[in-house]
Design a protein around this motif. Sequence first.
Motif, PDB file in Angstrom:
ATOM      1  N   TYR A  73       0.644  -1.218   0.011  1.00  0.00           N
ATOM      2  CA  TYR A  73       0.192   0.175   0.018  1.00  0.00           C
ATOM      3  C   TYR A  73       0.723   1.100   0.094  1.00  0.00           C
ATOM      4  O   TYR A  73       2.160   1.140   0.343  1.00  0.00           O
ATOM      5  N   MET A  74       0.334   2.349  -0.259  1.00  0.00           N
ATOM      6  CA  MET A  74       0.885   3.714  -0.262  1.00  0.00           C
ATOM      7  C   MET A  74       0.001   4.526   0.615  1.00  0.00           C
ATOM      8  O   MET A  74      -1.245   4.247   0.785  1.00  0.00           O
ATOM      9  N   ILE A  75       0.666   5.543   1.214  1.00  0.00           N
ATOM     10  CA  ILE A  75      -0.229   6.747   1.725  1.00  0.00           C
ATOM     11  C   ILE A  75      -0.050   7.861   0.912  1.00  0.00           C
ATOM     12  O   ILE A  75       0.989   8.529   0.812  1.00  0.00           O
ATOM     13  N   ALA A  76      -1.198   8.388   0.482  1.00  0.00           N
ATOM     14  CA  ALA A  76      -1.302   9.733  -0.590  1.00  0.00           C
ATOM     15  C   ALA A  76      -0.966  10.707   0.320  1.00  0.00           C
ATOM     16  O   ALA A  76      -1.246  11.115   1.424  1.00  0.00           O
ATOM     17  N   ALA A  77       0.190  11.710  -0.264  1.00  0.00           N
ATOM     18  CA  ALA A  77       0.525  13.014   0.172  1.00  0.00           C
ATOM     19  C   ALA A  77       1.013  13.629  -0.833  1.00  0.00           C
ATOM     20  O   ALA A  77       1.644  13.192  -2.073  1.00  0.00           O
ATOM     21  N   GLY A  78       0.781  15.216  -0.857  1.00  0.00           N
ATOM     22  CA  GLY A  78       1.376  16.046  -1.736  1.00  0.00           C
ATOM     23  C   GLY A  78       0.183  16.832  -2.610  1.00  0.00           C
ATOM     24  O   GLY A  78       0.610  17.684  -2.991  1.00  0.00           O
ATOM     25  N   LEU A  79      -1.153  16.506  -2.376  1.00  0.00           N
ATOM     26  CA  LEU A  79      -2.103  17.278  -2.954  1.00  0.00           C
ATOM     27  C   LEU A  79      -2.150  18.519  -2.827  1.00  0.00           C
ATOM     28  O   LEU A  79      -2.519  19.366  -3.828  1.00  0.00           O
ATOM     29  N   GLU A  80      -1.933  19.227  -1.296  1.00  0.00           N
ATOM     30  CA  GLU A  80      -2.005  20.571  -1.404  1.00  0.00           C
ATOM     31  C   GLU A  80      -0.988  21.317  -2.057  1.00  0.00           C
ATOM     32  O   GLU A  80      -1.570  22.470  -2.624  1.00  0.00           O
ATOM     33  N   GLN A  81       0.301  21.018  -2.413  1.00  0.00           N
ATOM     34  CA  GLN A  81       1.039  21.624  -3.235  1.00  0.00           C
ATOM     35  C   GLN A  81       0.521  21.477  -4.765  1.00  0.00           C
ATOM     36  O   GLN A  81       0.724  22.578  -5.699  1.00  0.00           O
ATOM     37  N   VAL A  82      -0.002  20.289  -5.171  1.00  0.00           N
ATOM     38  CA  VAL A  82      -0.356  20.235  -6.373  1.00  0.00           C
ATOM     39  C   VAL A  82      -1.452  21.208  -6.768  1.00  0.00           C
ATOM     40  O   VAL A  82      -1.630  21.876  -8.012  1.00  0.00           O
TER      41      VAL A  82
END
Lengths: 359, 359
Positions: free
Chosen positions: A53-62
Amino acid sequence: MTKAPQSGLLTESNMALFADYYELTMGKADFDSGNNAICTENYFVRSIPQGQYMIAAGLEQVIHYILNLRFTDADLKWLKESKPTPDMSDNFLDYLRHFKFDGDVYAVPEGTPVFANEPLINVTGRSIDIQIFETYLLNVMNFQTLIATKTARIVHAARGRTCFDFGARRAHGRDAGILAARASFIGGAAGTSLVIAGQYFNIPYVGTTAHKFIMDRPSELAAFRDYAKSFPHNTLLLIDTYDTVQGARNACIVGKEMQARGEQLKGVRLDSGDLLALSKAVREIFDEVGLHDVQIFASNDLDEFQIDRLLASGAPIDGFGVGTRLATGANFNPLTGEGGPSALPGVYKHVERIENEKV
Amino acid sequence: MTKAPQSGLLTESNMALFADYYELTMGKADFDSGNNAICTENYFVRSIPQGQYMIAAGLEQVIHYILNLRFTDADLKWLKESKPTPDMSDNFLDYLRHFKFDGDVYAVPEGTPVFANEPLINVTGRSIDIQIFETYLLNVMNFQTLIATKTARIVHAARGRTCFDFGARRAHGRDAGILAARASFIGGAAGTSLVIAGQYFNIPYVGTTAHKFIMDRPSELAAFRDYAKSFPHNTLLLIDTYDTVQGARNACIVGKEMQARGEQLKGVRLDSGDLLALSKAVREIFDEVGLHDVQIFASNDLDEFQIDRLLASGAPIDGFGVGTRLATGANFNPLTGEGGPSALPGVYKHVERIENEKV
């Protein structure tokens, strides 16, 4: 000529140029041939390099980027005059001058567990427009999701003990240090050593001492006393500069002196050697003199595999500082052969073409 | 609360906070105990994870930082009010308010080959002051030296053929994408795909097309014609979207059409499959119709090991685009078991204590 040296390379005013040039060359060729269909692209990872699995991160900057992306007159002038291979045309630069994203973005919230082939972001809009931020989106999501996932694995191995990000010095650039602290907090870290990340993201930041602080004084005991005097409520002593067991005994002396002043030694940090044997020996030394509340923290090239082995073997460690292998992701460990590549191979792929719309 | 989302996290005005907090806690304890000797610290790498040498890179960013590092009133107010563990004191914050580095820095120029245990940077100054930029110096030097070194290895394997940095989408953050392009140029790359790096460092930047461009049209041949029409002087066609051999034949048709118009097809790019067999097949197809000048470029998760094997086996490849494994350093390749950790374990260590100077 190159620009004058500066610290922050990416700014609000030049961020449109954070693009692989093929996003613009394809855009020009699309523009010239009148091809600008409404399309959908997805960001996903085909296979996860380590784990399930992965933990989603980075959306705020995108999202900030997509909403604020503009080509300035200076950008456009430079794109023409710098004579890249191949070069731009005035009419396409004029298209970019008026660029403003007006499509739709759907995404899973940051912190969500996701699996291989599951879209984290779905973008629909004009073909030229949704192509322009491919590099930026991939860069931010691949890195932060890599780090949040690695941290979740580390925190899982730590079985409820606190884990801190200590990785800024080995992170890949300044931005990576800051974003690794952010992503690791999303992944379950208790905080970071990096001050600026504490400021930006309002997350706890912590500090102790380096070996230099100890070596810069006549004795380890003198160093411990100096440090305890400065931080009577939060003294954490680094005890492995010379001999860890002797370091623990010196820490006991200072712990007892603090007790007599109505203060309390918070803990010690082990940063080298056999952490299993040393943590057991050090715990015994403190317990013998009744300093049961003194905590033991460990650092030194840790990762989820080593933390798991330490705790499975009963190491009395209360917290971990994890540096290089947290801030660089699923980093291969040449000593143990564990770990994997330090990059998440996420892609941003064309999944639908809805209709053609003339530019 | 956290700060509003923004693109450039590190700016000229907040860069003093890019520090591991222990640099400030040690500083406070040094300040409280009157310990601020003139000291020397060295940046060096004890053992190089892969290979025998490194290519120094990153000095420009380090020097700019050291010369311009200031704590603003806003930084100091925040350092006090954010109640870190452990906390600061007014008199030490006042020391930081007046901080300005006035020591000496000696360093090897960027691009210099260096060996294990050889100092790349030597800093002499007051103990508190030279400690403050440890994290920044390590971050910048460890990353850029890692990338310049990796690139030098890749360029060596390429035996004089051009190599371009294509790594921005897998680099660790935006800054890492920009600095990887810079460091790879120092290490011998011919340029980068990342536009903003071209702008900052005045290095060549290049672009072609993605598979999306081909898929977004009724046929591969139609896509090639559209692209050739937009870039008559610099057409590089991506030929592996459907079938590479058929792609080469379609590129021949367009190459011949260009020839008839007095133009010239510059080259094709292979981005998947068996690059040795395909490059030989594609070369033969072009040579058969007399298009001897059409160049063959290759990309797809390359590194120095794979490039070396391709060229040793006689692959007729004229240039390489190297992405993930260039921009993330000596990155372990799970397919081949080659490569190493993606971090340079450089240290900044106390090597001399010259005299004590009361704060």
